[in-house]
Scaffold this motif. Structure first.
Motif, short mmCIF file in Angstrom:
data_model
loop_
_atom_site.label_atom_id
_atom_site.label_comp_id
_atom_site.label_asym_id
_atom_site.label_seq_id
_atom_site.Cartn_x
_atom_site.Cartn_y
_atom_site.Cartn_z
N ASN A 186 6.59 41.36 42.70
CA ASN A 186 5.84 41.88 43.78
C ASN A 186 5.23 43.31 43.54
OD1 ASN A 186 6.64 39.68 45.28
ND2 ASN A 186 8.34 40.74 46.22
N ASN A 187 5.64 44.27 42.70
CA ASN A 187 5.36 45.38 42.24
C ASN A 187 4.15 45.43 41.35
OD1 ASN A 187 7.13 46.62 43.91
ND2 ASN A 187 8.55 47.14 42.27
N ILE A 188 4.14 44.27 40.46
CA ILE A 188 3.18 43.98 39.28
C ILE A 188 2.07 43.38 39.90
CG2 ILE A 188 2.71 42.80 37.21
CD1 ILE A 188 5.62 43.14 36.22
N ASN A 189 2.33 42.25 40.72
CA ASN A 189 0.98 41.70 41.31
C ASN A 189 0.93 42.32 42.73
OD1 ASN A 189 1.20 40.00 39.15
ND2 ASN A 189 2.71 38.77 39.89
N THR A 190 0.23 43.36 42.69
CA THR A 190 0.11 44.17 44.04
C THR A 190 -1.04 43.28 44.82
OG1 THR A 190 -1.21 45.82 42.99
CG2 THR A 190 0.93 46.29 43.34
N ASN A 191 -1.89 42.62 44.00
CA ASN A 191 -3.15 42.04 44.75
C ASN A 191 -2.76 40.96 45.38
OD1 ASN A 191 -4.91 44.31 43.68
ND2 ASN A 191 -5.23 43.23 41.82
N ASN A 192 -1.52 40.26 45.06
CA ASN A 192 -1.16 39.05 45.30
C ASN A 192 -0.60 39.11 46.81
OD1 ASN A 192 -2.61 37.73 43.43
ND2 ASN A 192 -0.77 37.64 41.99
N LYS A 193 -0.37 38.13 47.70
CA LYS A 193 0.50 38.24 48.47
C LYS A 193 2.04 38.38 48.47
CE LYS A 193 1.80 35.68 53.08
NZ LYS A 193 1.23 34.55 53.72
N THR A 194 2.60 39.18 48.65
CA THR A 194 3.98 39.26 48.47
C THR A 194 4.86 38.41 49.19
OG1 THR A 194 4.48 41.23 50.06
CG2 THR A 194 3.91 41.66 47.79
N LEU A 195 6.00 37.84 48.65
CA LEU A 195 6.93 36.77 49.28
C LEU A 195 7.94 37.55 50.30
CD1 LEU A 195 7.55 34.48 46.41
CD2 LEU A 195 5.83 34.00 48.27
N PRO A 196 8.09 36.82 51.34
CA PRO A 196 9.35 37.68 52.08
C PRO A 196 10.56 37.53 51.66
CG PRO A 196 8.85 35.56 53.22
CD PRO A 196 7.61 35.75 51.82
N PRO A 197 11.68 38.34 52.40
CA PRO A 197 12.60 38.69 51.70
C PRO A 197 13.36 37.09 51.72
CG PRO A 197 12.24 40.54 53.11
CD PRO A 197 11.18 39.57 53.00
N GLY A 198 14.23 36.81 50.65
CA GLY A 198 14.73 35.30 50.86
C GLY A 198 14.00 34.34 49.81
N ILE A 199 12.82 34.47 49.72
CA ILE A 199 11.91 33.47 49.20
C ILE A 199 11.53 33.83 47.91
CG2 ILE A 199 9.69 32.37 49.56
CD1 ILE A 199 11.85 31.76 51.50
N PHE A 200 11.61 33.23 47.11
CA PHE A 200 11.57 33.47 45.27
C PHE A 200 10.59 32.54 44.83
CE2 PHE A 200 15.81 34.45 46.99
CZ PHE A 200 15.65 36.05 46.80
N SER A 201 9.74 32.93 44.01
CA SER A 201 8.75 32.14 43.14
C SER A 201 9.43 31.35 42.12
CB SER A 201 7.72 32.96 42.45
OG SER A 201 8.44 33.73 41.52
N PRO A 202 9.06 30.01 41.73
CA PRO A 202 9.58 29.24 40.62
C PRO A 202 9.89 29.95 39.57
CG PRO A 202 7.99 27.92 41.77
CD PRO A 202 7.73 29.36 42.48
N ALA A 203 8.86 30.96 38.84
CA ALA A 203 9.13 31.38 37.69
C ALA A 203 10.25 32.50 37.92
CB ALA A 203 7.74 32.21 37.47
N VAL A 204 10.40 33.23 38.94
CA VAL A 204 11.37 34.04 39.14
C VAL A 204 12.52 33.52 39.15
CG1 VAL A 204 12.52 35.53 40.74
CG2 VAL A 204 10.16 36.06 40.32
#
Length: 411
Positions: A186-204
């Motif tokens: 979330n800190n690196i991709n500041t231009n993208n929409k951050t995911l809410p707490p408890g939701i994680f991307s497949p890469a993560v």
């Protein structure tokens, strides 16, 4: 609807229960897998040709001699085996190079697969000679006939010793790594929409599973598996008191102390690199697949039901998804498991001879050269039979115990 963050103690209890149930049910398959990987039998095309040629020559030569001199042939065959039979046995023995002591190759082979049937003369328990194929069922039959049923549970104390910390480390570290990497993403991709707490991307999820596998391999899995494999690799009967007293490794603590005394503390970390790669690959694939399937199953359930949305799977759903996700990693990384098993079985003493298997790449090359490339996938069938139901039981038990703890108001 976001999932609630779990207490680390909950991971310890739920993960420990899952590990105990899974290992108690599936450990015999792990013993079979280990024995198959320790068996050094050549499966090259040349070895198959030698066995096929002698198996065809022997009957023809016997027929020819019997037609020329029937009386002499019968008398000679009763006194000693024919020279071609002796040369056939010698050729097969030279090319097969079985690891297990006390095994004799029989005459039945399968030339297309290079697999043999072997004759086993059991110990004092049971009678007669056992002829068994070299697959998982045949291996299990040999173990039971030669060493007793409870030999399938050799090394279980080592598994029990490490299963609770391993499962706790696996689930706690996975959740922690996932939060850290998602925050970093979330800190690196500041231009993208951050995911809410408890939701994680497949890469993560993938990277968090990879790191949790590496962590458990270093802290728990490698020392526990070195002890487990040493105990599983002993070919003694569990029903013979004399052989039980003569065995070198008796339990996990004594095994660890013996290894440290004879080979030094570093011996407990033999094969740590392939173990790390295997565990990292397994958990990356396992958690990624399970979380992916779980997400879509829950979305489908909540979309087609008017009741309150749920974040928990049914028991049979956890069982099914855990089994499917558990089969992905072993298909990819079985060569790592074979190398790990061979390296951990070696007894290396200070000032002794140079070990045969010295590293990941070198070991793969030696096994492929001596036994054929297919030997790097030895034990894949019992390994899948072990890991797929094992992961199914693990996830189902983990989810069930975790749900019970929540309903009881403990967390």
């Amino acid at each position: 609807m976001t999932a609630q963050k779990k207490n680390p103690l909950e991971h310890l209890i739920a993960g420990g229960c899952a590990g105990l149930v899974e290992s108690s049910i599936c450990h015999p398959l792990d013993t079979i897998k280990t024995r198959m990987q320790l068996r050094r039998q050549s499966s090259t095309l040349e070895a198959v040709r030698v066995r096929a040629r002698h198996s065809l020559q022997e009957p023809l030569e016997r027929i020819r001699h019997s037609m020329q001199e029937p009386g002499r042939f019968i008398r000679h065959s009763l006194q000693e085996p024919s020279p071609s039979l002796q040369s056939s046995a010698a050729s097969v023995a030279a090319t097969a190079n079985l690891h297990e002591p006390g095994l004799r190759l029989g005459g039945s082979t399968n030339s297309s697969l290079g697999s043999s049937k072997i004759r086993v003369q059991p110990s004092s328990i049971g009678g007669g000679t056992v002829t068994a194929p070299m697959g998982p069922l045949g291996t299990a039959r040999r173990i039971v006939q030669r060493e007793g049923f409870w030999s399938l549970y050799k090394g279980l104390t080592a598994v029990y010793t490490g299963i609770i910390p391993k499962m706790a480390i696996r689930f706690v570290s996975f959740e922690q790594y996932r939060e850290w990497f998602q925050l970093l993403d979330n800190n690196i991709n500041t231009n993208n929409k951050t995911l809410p707490p408890g939701i994680f991307s497949p890469a993560v999820t993938f990277v968090a599973g990879l790191c949790s596998g590496l962590t458990e391999a270093i802290l728990v899995v490698t020392p526990a598996e070195v002890c487990k494999i040493r105990m599983q690799g002993q070919y003694h009967s569990m029903a013979d008191p004399t052989k039980m007293r003569q065995r070198k490794y008796t339990n996990v603590v004594q095994t660890a102390m013996t290894i440290v005394r004879e080979e030094g503390p570093s011996a407990l970390y033999k094969g740590v690199v392939p173990t790390m790669m295997r565990q990292g690959c397994n958990q990356a694939a396992n958690f990624s697949a399970y979380q992916y399937f779980k997400k879509h199953v829950l979305e489908y359930h909540n979309r087609n039901n008017d009741s309150i949305p749920t974040t928990e799977l049914l028991h049979w759903q956890s069982l099914l998804l855990g089994g499917i996700s558990g089969g992905i990693g072993p298909l990819i990384n079985n060569p790592l498991d074979v190398v790990k098993t061979r390296m951990q079985k070696q007894v290396i003493t200070p000032g002794g001879k140079i070990p045969k298997y010295r590293g990941l790449v070198q070991s793969c090359m030696v096994i492929a050269k001596e036994e054929g490339t297919i030997a790097l996938w030895k034990g894949i069938t019992p390994r899948l039979m072990r890991i797929m139901p094992g992961q199914a039981i693990t996830f189902m038990t983990y989810e069930a115990v975790s749900s019970r703890l929540h309903k009881a108001g403990l967390f």
